[in-house]
Write a protein that holds these residues in place. Structure first.
Motif, PDB file in Angstrom:
ATOM      1  N   CYS A 261      42.860  43.269  42.850  1.00 25.24           N
ATOM      2  CA  CYS A 261      43.032  42.815  40.676  1.00 25.24           C
ATOM      3  C   CYS A 261      41.804  42.539  39.725  1.00 25.24           C
ATOM      4  N   HIS A 262      41.009  42.842  40.153  1.00 21.41           N
ATOM      5  CA  HIS A 262      38.918  42.870  39.872  1.00 21.41           C
ATOM      6  C   HIS A 262      39.601  44.233  38.853  1.00 21.41           C
ATOM      7  N   MET A 263      39.962  45.241  40.196  1.00 14.81           N
ATOM      8  CA  MET A 263      40.215  46.800  40.350  1.00 14.81           C
ATOM      9  C   MET A 263      41.300  46.912  38.550  1.00 14.81           C
ATOM     10  N   LEU A 264      42.650  45.999  38.918  1.00 17.79           N
ATOM     11  CA  LEU A 264      43.624  46.402  38.023  1.00 17.79           C
ATOM     12  C   LEU A 264      42.955  46.011  36.106  1.00 17.79           C
ATOM     13  N   ILE A 265      42.809  44.260  35.662  1.00 22.84           N
ATOM     14  CA  ILE A 265      41.861  44.041  34.940  1.00 22.84           C
ATOM     15  C   ILE A 265      41.009  45.071  34.569  1.00 22.84           C
ATOM     16  N   LYS A 266      39.961  45.662  35.368  1.00 26.50           N
ATOM     17  CA  LYS A 266      39.171  46.415  35.167  1.00 26.50           C
ATOM     18  C   LYS A 266      39.784  47.958  34.382  1.00 26.50           C
ATOM     19  N   LEU A 267      40.648  48.355  34.568  1.00 23.33           N
ATOM     20  CA  LEU A 267      41.991  49.767  34.254  1.00 23.33           C
ATOM     21  C   LEU A 267      42.373  49.428  33.073  1.00 23.33           C
TER      22      LEU A 267
ATOM     23  N   VAL B 192      32.031  55.488  36.130  1.00 21.86           N
ATOM     24  CA  VAL B 192      32.415  53.897  35.170  1.00 21.86           C
ATOM     25  C   VAL B 192      32.695  53.325  35.844  1.00 21.86           C
ATOM     26  N   LEU B 193      33.729  52.666  36.550  1.00 17.73           N
ATOM     27  CA  LEU B 193      34.785  52.094  37.355  1.00 17.73           C
ATOM     28  C   LEU B 193      34.052  50.624  37.663  1.00 17.73           C
ATOM     29  N   ALA B 194      33.084  51.690  38.619  1.00 11.62           N
ATOM     30  CA  ALA B 194      32.073  51.127  39.424  1.00 11.62           C
ATOM     31  C   ALA B 194      30.862  50.686  38.955  1.00 11.62           C
ATOM     32  N   SER B 195      31.104  51.014  37.759  1.00 14.61           N
ATOM     33  CA  SER B 195      29.394  49.868  37.233  1.00 14.61           C
ATOM     34  C   SER B 195      29.665  49.280  36.480  1.00 14.61           C
ATOM     35  N   ASP B 196      30.879  48.770  36.110  1.00 16.52           N
ATOM     36  CA  ASP B 196      31.940  48.201  34.796  1.00 16.52           C
ATOM     37  C   ASP B 196      32.230  47.023  36.346  1.00 16.52           C
ATOM     38  N   MET B 197      32.533  47.254  37.521  1.00 12.61           N
ATOM     39  CA  MET B 197      33.158  46.361  38.601  1.00 12.61           C
ATOM     40  C   MET B 197      31.597  45.764  39.358  1.00 12.61           C
ATOM     41  N   LEU B 198      30.292  46.699  38.295  1.00  8.20           N
ATOM     42  CA  LEU B 198      28.572  45.700  39.625  1.00  8.20           C
ATOM     43  C   LEU B 198      28.929  46.222  40.858  1.00  8.20           C
ATOM     44  N   THR B 199      29.189  47.694  41.089  1.00  9.41           N
ATOM     45  CA  THR B 199      28.985  48.080  42.621  1.00  9.41           C
ATOM     46  C   THR B 199      29.403  49.338  42.553  1.00  9.41           C
ATOM     47  N   VAL B 200      28.911  49.906  43.834  1.00 14.01           N
ATOM     48  CA  VAL B 200      28.735  51.756  43.781  1.00 14.01           C
ATOM     49  C   VAL B 200      30.340  52.416  44.329  1.00 14.01           C
ATOM     50  N   PRO B 201      30.350  54.176  43.762  1.00 13.57           N
ATOM     51  CA  PRO B 201      31.454  54.066  43.691  1.00 13.57           C
ATOM     52  C   PRO B 201      32.366  54.377  45.506  1.00 13.57           C
TER      53      PRO B 201
ATOM     54  N   VAL C  51      43.980  56.269  36.778  1.00 13.87           N
ATOM     55  CA  VAL C  51      44.666  55.389  35.710  1.00 13.87           C
ATOM     56  C   VAL C  51      46.440  54.571  35.607  1.00 13.87           C
ATOM     57  N   LEU C  52      45.802  53.937  35.100  1.00 11.94           N
ATOM     58  CA  LEU C  52      47.391  53.022  35.921  1.00 11.94           C
ATOM     59  C   LEU C  52      48.795  53.190  34.995  1.00 11.94           C
ATOM     60  N   THR C  53      49.817  52.819  36.392  1.00 11.12           N
ATOM     61  CA  THR C  53      51.324  53.538  36.481  1.00 11.12           C
ATOM     62  C   THR C  53      51.388  52.093  35.565  1.00 11.12           C
ATOM     63  N   GLU C  54      52.811  53.016  35.401  1.00 15.60           N
ATOM     64  CA  GLU C  54      53.215  51.437  34.537  1.00 15.60           C
ATOM     65  C   GLU C  54      53.528  50.351  35.361  1.00 15.60           C
ATOM     66  N   ARG C  55      53.887  50.494  36.231  1.00 11.38           N
ATOM     67  CA  ARG C  55      54.049  49.342  37.038  1.00 11.38           C
ATOM     68  C   ARG C  55      52.507  48.849  36.887  1.00 11.38           C
ATOM     69  N   GLY C  56      51.608  49.539  36.963  1.00 15.60           N
ATOM     70  CA  GLY C  56      49.753  49.136  36.944  1.00 15.60           C
ATOM     71  C   GLY C  56      50.083  47.877  35.883  1.00 15.60           C
ATOM     72  N   LYS C  57      50.621  48.722  34.788  1.00 19.22           N
ATOM     73  CA  LYS C  57      50.255  48.191  33.698  1.00 19.22           C
ATOM     74  C   LYS C  57      51.490  46.676  33.200  1.00 19.22           C
ATOM     75  N   ARG C  58      51.920  46.549  34.040  1.00 22.35           N
ATOM     76  CA  ARG C  58      53.210  45.449  34.152  1.00 22.35           C
ATOM     77  C   ARG C  58      52.090  44.621  34.989  1.00 22.35           C
ATOM     78  N   VAL C  59      51.548  44.039  35.951  1.00 22.97           N
ATOM     79  CA  VAL C  59      50.494  43.534  36.178  1.00 22.97           C
ATOM     80  C   VAL C  59      49.472  43.235  36.303  1.00 22.97           C
ATOM     81  N   ARG C  60      49.233  44.554  36.079  1.00 26.83           N
ATOM     82  CA  ARG C  60      47.075  43.780  34.462  1.00 26.83           C
ATOM     83  C   ARG C  60      47.627  43.400  32.947  1.00 26.83           C
TER      84      ARG C  60
END
Length: 155
Positions: free
Chosen positions: A45-51, A59-68, A99-108
């Protein structure tokens, strides 16, 4: 009873009151997020929100305060479930974008709406107070990143 607690807290320093409020908000949000109907883990869920836009893993790892390396398994899981895809970065063909898919965008979108509802209920803040709290929270986050991310967030 709430009045008794509030009056006792009011005698404490503003810093202690702020810390206690943030701590209580954190635990209430954690409890409330468990009530959101989804088959995804907290990390997913956290990753979907950050995407909010296509991002490289670093970049995503940095946004999520973690390492790749710690987000690879989450990205793999979300890719396998059809929530995201990996695409070549047009600016650097050696790199991949998540990249979010259409399904990912709906869930996000559903998660963003649910998280907003949870925050409003838990915080009791009105729209203007939420905007101000968000500004201050960004400032706090930026300062924490500047002075050093806590070790517990790197795992």
């Amino acid at each position: 009873m709430t009045d008794d607690i509030s009056s006792r807290l009011a005698r404490l320093s503003p810093e202690i009151q702020a810390m206690m409020g943030v701590y209580a908000l954190y635990w209430k949000l954690e409890e409330s997020f468990d009530q959101i109907e989804t088959d995804l883990s907290h990390q997913e869920c956290h990753m979907l929100i950050k995407l909010d836009e296509p991002k490289r893993m670093g970049v995503l790892a940095s946004d999520m305060l973690t390492v790749p390396s710690t987000i690879t398994a989450t990205a793999d899981s979300l890719e396998a479930s059809g929530h995201l895809s990996r695409q070549r970065d047009p600016e650097d063909r050696r790199a991949w974008l998540l990249v979010l898919t259409e399904r990912g965008k709906r869930v996000r979108s559903m998660l963003e709406t649910a998280a907003g509802d949870v925050f409003r209920r838990a915080s009791g803040l009105n729209d203007m107070e939420t905007i101000e709290f968000a500004r201050m929270a960004r400032k706090i986050r930026d300062n924490i990143i500047e002075i050093g991310i806590p070790e517990g967030l790197k795992k």
